[in-house]
Design a protein around this motif. Structure first.
Motif, PDB file in Angstrom:
ATOM      1  N   GLU A 132      49.723  43.593  37.108  1.00  0.00           N
ATOM      2  CA  GLU A 132      48.803  43.052  36.109  1.00  0.00           C
ATOM      3  C   GLU A 132      47.697  42.233  36.331  1.00  0.00           C
ATOM      4  OE1 GLU A 132      50.762  42.276  32.150  1.00  0.00           O
ATOM      5  OE2 GLU A 132      52.259  44.171  32.882  1.00  0.00           O
ATOM      6  N   PHE A 133      48.157  40.990  36.915  1.00  0.00           N
ATOM      7  CA  PHE A 133      47.401  39.822  37.408  1.00  0.00           C
ATOM      8  C   PHE A 133      46.330  40.521  38.174  1.00  0.00           C
ATOM      9  CE2 PHE A 133      51.222  36.832  36.669  1.00  0.00           C
ATOM     10  CZ  PHE A 133      51.183  37.037  35.306  1.00  0.00           C
ATOM     11  N   VAL A 134      46.842  41.228  39.344  1.00  0.00           N
ATOM     12  CA  VAL A 134      45.695  41.538  40.231  1.00  0.00           C
ATOM     13  C   VAL A 134      44.563  42.414  39.527  1.00  0.00           C
ATOM     14  CG1 VAL A 134      45.340  43.050  42.227  1.00  0.00           C
ATOM     15  CG2 VAL A 134      47.259  41.512  42.259  1.00  0.00           C
ATOM     16  N   ALA A 135      44.876  43.256  38.669  1.00  0.00           N
ATOM     17  CA  ALA A 135      44.024  44.136  37.953  1.00  0.00           C
ATOM     18  C   ALA A 135      43.215  43.455  36.723  1.00  0.00           C
ATOM     19  CB  ALA A 135      44.857  45.468  37.186  1.00  0.00           C
ATOM     20  N   GLU A 136      43.783  42.061  36.312  1.00  0.00           N
ATOM     21  CA  GLU A 136      43.215  41.300  35.443  1.00  0.00           C
ATOM     22  C   GLU A 136      41.732  41.161  35.373  1.00  0.00           C
ATOM     23  OE1 GLU A 136      43.629  39.983  31.749  1.00  0.00           O
ATOM     24  OE2 GLU A 136      45.488  40.185  32.528  1.00  0.00           O
ATOM     25  N   PRO A 137      40.937  41.455  34.433  1.00  0.00           N
ATOM     26  CA  PRO A 137      39.291  41.324  34.740  1.00  0.00           C
ATOM     27  C   PRO A 137      38.953  40.088  34.335  1.00  0.00           C
ATOM     28  CG  PRO A 137      39.810  42.368  32.465  1.00  0.00           C
ATOM     29  CD  PRO A 137      41.262  42.233  33.199  1.00  0.00           C
ATOM     30  N   MET A 138      39.719  39.054  35.060  1.00  0.00           N
ATOM     31  CA  MET A 138      39.086  37.811  35.001  1.00  0.00           C
ATOM     32  C   MET A 138      38.216  37.301  36.132  1.00  0.00           C
ATOM     33  SD  MET A 138      42.800  35.420  33.925  1.00  0.00           S
ATOM     34  CE  MET A 138      43.752  35.866  32.603  1.00  0.00           C
ATOM     35  N   ASP A 139      37.194  36.358  35.568  1.00  0.00           N
ATOM     36  CA  ASP A 139      36.333  36.047  36.520  1.00  0.00           C
ATOM     37  C   ASP A 139      36.495  34.538  36.908  1.00  0.00           C
ATOM     38  OD1 ASP A 139      35.794  35.160  34.090  1.00  0.00           O
ATOM     39  OD2 ASP A 139      33.531  35.040  34.245  1.00  0.00           O
ATOM     40  N   ILE A 140      37.711  34.441  37.210  1.00  0.00           N
ATOM     41  CA  ILE A 140      38.111  33.069  37.592  1.00  0.00           C
ATOM     42  C   ILE A 140      38.498  33.178  39.301  1.00  0.00           C
ATOM     43  CG2 ILE A 140      39.954  31.415  37.567  1.00  0.00           C
ATOM     44  CD1 ILE A 140      40.587  32.459  34.719  1.00  0.00           C
ATOM     45  N   PRO A 141      37.623  32.250  40.083  1.00  0.00           N
ATOM     46  CA  PRO A 141      37.748  32.328  41.425  1.00  0.00           C
ATOM     47  C   PRO A 141      39.145  31.784  41.796  1.00  0.00           C
ATOM     48  CG  PRO A 141      35.789  31.377  40.732  1.00  0.00           C
ATOM     49  CD  PRO A 141      36.392  31.737  39.469  1.00  0.00           C
ATOM     50  N   ASN A 153      44.601  53.178  40.962  1.00  0.00           N
ATOM     51  CA  ASN A 153      43.742  52.872  39.373  1.00  0.00           C
ATOM     52  C   ASN A 153      42.912  51.521  39.566  1.00  0.00           C
ATOM     53  OD1 ASN A 153      44.847  55.112  38.532  1.00  0.00           O
ATOM     54  ND2 ASN A 153      46.591  54.031  37.500  1.00  0.00           N
ATOM     55  N   ILE A 154      43.323  50.542  40.511  1.00  0.00           N
ATOM     56  CA  ILE A 154      42.587  49.222  40.423  1.00  0.00           C
ATOM     57  C   ILE A 154      41.854  49.004  41.754  1.00  0.00           C
ATOM     58  CG2 ILE A 154      44.386  48.209  39.135  1.00  0.00           C
ATOM     59  CD1 ILE A 154      45.597  46.718  41.520  1.00  0.00           C
ATOM     60  N   LYS A 155      41.777  50.012  42.685  1.00  0.00           N
ATOM     61  CA  LYS A 155      41.157  49.533  44.046  1.00  0.00           C
ATOM     62  C   LYS A 155      39.827  49.346  44.149  1.00  0.00           C
ATOM     63  CE  LYS A 155      41.056  54.464  45.581  1.00  0.00           C
ATOM     64  NZ  LYS A 155      41.388  55.307  46.499  1.00  0.00           N
ATOM     65  N   ASN A 156      39.227  50.082  43.091  1.00  0.00           N
ATOM     66  CA  ASN A 156      37.775  49.881  42.865  1.00  0.00           C
ATOM     67  C   ASN A 156      37.218  48.759  42.422  1.00  0.00           C
ATOM     68  OD1 ASN A 156      37.377  52.553  43.777  1.00  0.00           O
ATOM     69  ND2 ASN A 156      37.461  53.407  41.698  1.00  0.00           N
ATOM     70  N   ILE A 157      38.227  47.881  41.773  1.00  0.00           N
ATOM     71  CA  ILE A 157      37.672  46.408  41.156  1.00  0.00           C
ATOM     72  C   ILE A 157      38.227  45.415  42.288  1.00  0.00           C
ATOM     73  CG2 ILE A 157      37.817  47.024  39.093  1.00  0.00           C
ATOM     74  CD1 ILE A 157      40.341  45.670  38.570  1.00  0.00           C
ATOM     75  N   LEU A 158      38.723  45.614  43.377  1.00  0.00           N
ATOM     76  CA  LEU A 158      39.251  44.729  44.304  1.00  0.00           C
ATOM     77  C   LEU A 158      38.224  44.390  45.480  1.00  0.00           C
ATOM     78  CD1 LEU A 158      43.150  45.761  44.615  1.00  0.00           C
ATOM     79  CD2 LEU A 158      42.302  44.018  43.113  1.00  0.00           C
ATOM     80  N   GLN A 159      38.386  43.170  45.901  1.00  0.00           N
ATOM     81  CA  GLN A 159      37.503  42.949  47.190  1.00  0.00           C
ATOM     82  C   GLN A 159      38.355  43.485  48.615  1.00  0.00           C
ATOM     83  OE1 GLN A 159      36.352  39.124  47.461  1.00  0.00           O
ATOM     84  NE2 GLN A 159      35.600  38.717  45.183  1.00  0.00           N
ATOM     85  N   LEU A 160      37.615  43.639  49.459  1.00  0.00           N
ATOM     86  CA  LEU A 160      38.250  44.195  50.765  1.00  0.00           C
ATOM     87  C   LEU A 160      39.576  43.256  51.046  1.00  0.00           C
ATOM     88  CD1 LEU A 160      38.378  46.198  53.224  1.00  0.00           C
ATOM     89  CD2 LEU A 160      36.778  44.861  54.185  1.00  0.00           C
ATOM     90  N   ARG A 161      39.475  42.122  51.061  1.00  0.00           N
ATOM     91  CA  ARG A 161      40.717  41.276  51.668  1.00  0.00           C
ATOM     92  C   ARG A 161      41.817  41.521  50.508  1.00  0.00           C
ATOM     93  NH1 ARG A 161      37.340  37.451  49.032  1.00  0.00           N
ATOM     94  NH2 ARG A 161      37.966  36.162  47.614  1.00  0.00           N
TER      95      ARG A 161
END
Length: 234
Positions: free
Chosen positions: A165-174, A216-224
């Motif tokens: 859930e945290f990984v998928a969270e759409p938070m713009d927090i670096p 479901n969430i891979k498209n919102i994740l960065q490569l790392r």
């Protein structure tokens, strides 16, 4: 001297310094920002504080546990919520993980009680800033006590689901997703063999859920982040 130790224990629990594993903090303007601390003065102060609180907790584990749980519970009372106090309590809790044995009932009870309180807070506090701080503390504590999850499959499963859930969270927090992926990797390394040996059927079902969730969430994740999640699953 007992009173002195008690006062010092309470002081450290309520004013613990941020560990380097915690990648986000609230700045003087009330903004949640990314902050990595390596080989700085703050890091040295944390290491010294950790040694002291470890010493005090080792002298009296029961009192240390009671103080932490009491202060966590107080934060659920309306009007007593404080992000800074929560941070310090959780940083202190993670810092004393070395003295607890996963096979001892009182240690298991303490870990489960802390996580339950944090998960409850995460559900209660809906504001993005509060949720981010609570989540960062859940991730830090879980990372420090990951060996405890080996003996609690259902709780381990719940924690992993929460991390997703945290990984998928759409938070713009670096730093938020970095911390979630780091914690997931720690759990994968420390608990993966245990899960595969003792929970074969559940593992097959759970792995299907993991891969579906990842898709479901891979498209919102960065490569790392993608690499870390896949490495954790592997």
């Amino acid at each position: 001297i007992r009173k002195l130790f008690l006062d010092l224990r309470i002081l450290l629990i309520c004013r613990m310094i941020k560990p380097e594993e915690v990648l986000i903090r609230e700045n003087e303007n009330g903004q949640i920002v990314n902050e990595k601390v390596y080989d700085t003065e703050t890091s040295e102060i944390y290491k010294k504080s950790k040694k002291i609180i470890l010493f005090l907790a080792n002298i009296d584990q029961e009192t240390t546990q009671k103080i932490i749980l009491k202060k966590l519970t107080r934060l659920t009372i309306p009007g007593l919520w404080n992000r800074s106090i929560l941070n310090s309590i959780c940083w202190a809790t993670g810092s004393i993980s070395d003295i607890f044995n996963p096979s001892i009932a009182s240690s298991k009870f303490f870990f489960v009680a802390v996580l339950k309180d944090l998960l409850s807070l995460c559900e209660l506090k809906k504001e993005k800033k509060n949720k981010a701080i609570i989540a960062s503390n859940i991730m830090f504590v879980v990372g420090q006590y990951s060996s405890f999850l080996k003996n609690h499959w259902k709780f381990c499963k719940t924690v992993i689901e929460k991390l997703f859930e945290f990984v998928a969270e759409p938070m713009d927090i670096p730093g938020f997703k970095d911390m979630a992926c780091d914690t997931f990797l720690i759990i994968g390394r420390n608990c993966g063999e245990y899960i595969s040996k003792d929970f074969y059927f559940e593992r097959k079902v759970f792995l299907k859920w993991l891969f579906k969730s990842y898709s479901n969430i891979k498209n919102i994740l960065q490569l790392r982040h993608k690499k870390q999640v896949l490495l954790s699953i592997a």
